[in-house]
Design a protein around this motif. Structure first.
Motif, PDB file in Angstrom:
ATOM      1  N   LEU A  12       0.927  -1.315  -0.112  1.00 34.37           N
ATOM      2  CA  LEU A  12       0.134   0.109   0.211  1.00 34.37           C
ATOM      3  C   LEU A  12       0.799   1.264   0.105  1.00 34.37           C
ATOM      4  O   LEU A  12       0.536   2.149  -0.847  1.00 34.37           O
ATOM      5  CB  LEU A  12      -1.010   0.132   1.331  1.00 34.37           C
ATOM      6  N   LYS A  13       2.059   1.267   0.911  1.00 31.88           N
ATOM      7  CA  LYS A  13       3.060   2.424   0.995  1.00 31.88           C
ATOM      8  C   LYS A  13       3.450   2.620  -0.392  1.00 31.88           C
ATOM      9  O   LYS A  13       3.475   3.673  -0.974  1.00 31.88           O
ATOM     10  CB  LYS A  13       4.101   2.202   1.837  1.00 31.88           C
ATOM     11  N   GLN A  14       3.761   1.685  -1.246  1.00 31.35           N
ATOM     12  CA  GLN A  14       4.377   1.976  -2.539  1.00 31.35           C
ATOM     13  C   GLN A  14       3.493   2.612  -3.645  1.00 31.35           C
ATOM     14  O   GLN A  14       3.946   3.047  -4.460  1.00 31.35           O
ATOM     15  CB  GLN A  14       4.900   0.508  -3.068  1.00 31.35           C
ATOM     16  N   THR A  15       2.104   2.186  -3.352  1.00 28.41           N
ATOM     17  CA  THR A  15       1.164   2.850  -4.229  1.00 28.41           C
ATOM     18  C   THR A  15       0.547   4.297  -3.710  1.00 28.41           C
ATOM     19  O   THR A  15      -0.455   4.643  -4.191  1.00 28.41           O
ATOM     20  CB  THR A  15      -0.046   1.964  -4.307  1.00 28.41           C
ATOM     21  N   LYS A  26      -9.712   7.661   6.257  1.00 25.21           N
ATOM     22  CA  LYS A  26     -10.438   6.589   6.856  1.00 25.21           C
ATOM     23  C   LYS A  26     -10.942   5.458   6.038  1.00 25.21           C
ATOM     24  O   LYS A  26     -11.990   5.033   5.770  1.00 25.21           O
ATOM     25  CB  LYS A  26     -11.796   7.231   7.302  1.00 25.21           C
ATOM     26  N   ILE A  27      -9.898   5.040   5.217  1.00 27.26           N
ATOM     27  CA  ILE A  27      -9.823   3.797   4.476  1.00 27.26           C
ATOM     28  C   ILE A  27     -10.178   2.570   5.145  1.00 27.26           C
ATOM     29  O   ILE A  27     -10.895   1.732   4.960  1.00 27.26           O
ATOM     30  CB  ILE A  27      -8.481   3.849   3.549  1.00 27.26           C
ATOM     31  N   PHE A  28      -9.367   2.422   6.304  1.00 25.75           N
ATOM     32  CA  PHE A  28      -9.274   1.374   7.180  1.00 25.75           C
ATOM     33  C   PHE A  28      -9.438   1.819   8.737  1.00 25.75           C
ATOM     34  O   PHE A  28      -8.817   2.969   8.939  1.00 25.75           O
ATOM     35  CB  PHE A  28      -8.248   0.424   7.005  1.00 25.75           C
ATOM     36  N   ASP A  45     -15.008  -7.353   3.060  1.00 17.81           N
ATOM     37  CA  ASP A  45     -14.950  -5.911   2.888  1.00 17.81           C
ATOM     38  C   ASP A  45     -13.549  -5.517   2.789  1.00 17.81           C
ATOM     39  O   ASP A  45     -13.276  -4.513   1.700  1.00 17.81           O
ATOM     40  CB  ASP A  45     -16.087  -5.204   3.688  1.00 17.81           C
ATOM     41  N   ALA A  46     -12.749  -5.471   3.830  1.00 12.49           N
ATOM     42  CA  ALA A  46     -11.689  -4.964   3.838  1.00 12.49           C
ATOM     43  C   ALA A  46     -10.657  -5.407   2.756  1.00 12.49           C
ATOM     44  O   ALA A  46      -9.849  -4.718   2.326  1.00 12.49           O
ATOM     45  CB  ALA A  46     -11.066  -5.213   5.376  1.00 12.49           C
ATOM     46  N   ALA A  52      -8.744  -3.236  -4.518  1.00 18.01           N
ATOM     47  CA  ALA A  52      -8.926  -1.917  -5.240  1.00 18.01           C
ATOM     48  C   ALA A  52      -7.885  -1.281  -5.148  1.00 18.01           C
ATOM     49  O   ALA A  52      -7.536  -0.595  -6.164  1.00 18.01           O
ATOM     50  CB  ALA A  52     -10.369  -1.458  -4.697  1.00 18.01           C
ATOM     51  N   LEU A  53      -7.333  -0.932  -4.154  1.00 19.14           N
ATOM     52  CA  LEU A  53      -6.162  -0.046  -3.827  1.00 19.14           C
ATOM     53  C   LEU A  53      -4.911  -0.662  -4.648  1.00 19.14           C
ATOM     54  O   LEU A  53      -4.325   0.325  -5.202  1.00 19.14           O
ATOM     55  CB  LEU A  53      -5.704   0.185  -2.369  1.00 19.14           C
ATOM     56  N   LEU A  54      -4.759  -1.783  -4.527  1.00 18.03           N
ATOM     57  CA  LEU A  54      -3.801  -2.206  -5.133  1.00 18.03           C
ATOM     58  C   LEU A  54      -3.912  -2.872  -6.709  1.00 18.03           C
ATOM     59  O   LEU A  54      -3.040  -3.079  -7.319  1.00 18.03           O
ATOM     60  CB  LEU A  54      -3.198  -3.501  -4.234  1.00 18.03           C
ATOM     61  N   ASP A  55      -4.988  -2.567  -6.843  1.00 16.68           N
ATOM     62  CA  ASP A  55      -5.446  -3.134  -8.272  1.00 16.68           C
ATOM     63  C   ASP A  55      -4.997  -4.310  -8.610  1.00 16.68           C
ATOM     64  O   ASP A  55      -4.366  -4.703  -9.515  1.00 16.68           O
ATOM     65  CB  ASP A  55      -4.994  -2.302  -9.420  1.00 16.68           C
TER      66      ASP A  55
END
Length: 71
Positions: A12-15, A26-28, A45-46, A52-55
């Protein structure tokens, strides 16, 4: 046993999603972030949000490792 193949927070940090940004937007929630840190499985759900965030697909981040207890 189902485990993560990747370090989700690093990916996630890389993206562009640092834990600070995740909290600010407030994503998580804090509980979900702690589950990720502890390598505990997320809710569907999480997991959808992570994909979705990492495609990516769930199979890109999860793997099944046979365990003697599973037999």
């Amino acid at each position: 046993m189902i485990k993560y193949k990747i370090d989700i927070l690093s990916a996630l940090k890389q993206t562009g999603y640092s834990t600070y940004k995740i909290k600010q937007e407030k994503i998580f929630n804090q509980s979900q972030l702690q589950q990720i840190r502890d390598n505990k499985l997320l809710t569907q759900d999480a997991l959808n949000k992570v994909c979705a965030l990492l495609d990516c697909q769930p199979g890109d981040i999860l793997e099944y490792i046979p365990d003697m207890e599973d037999i």
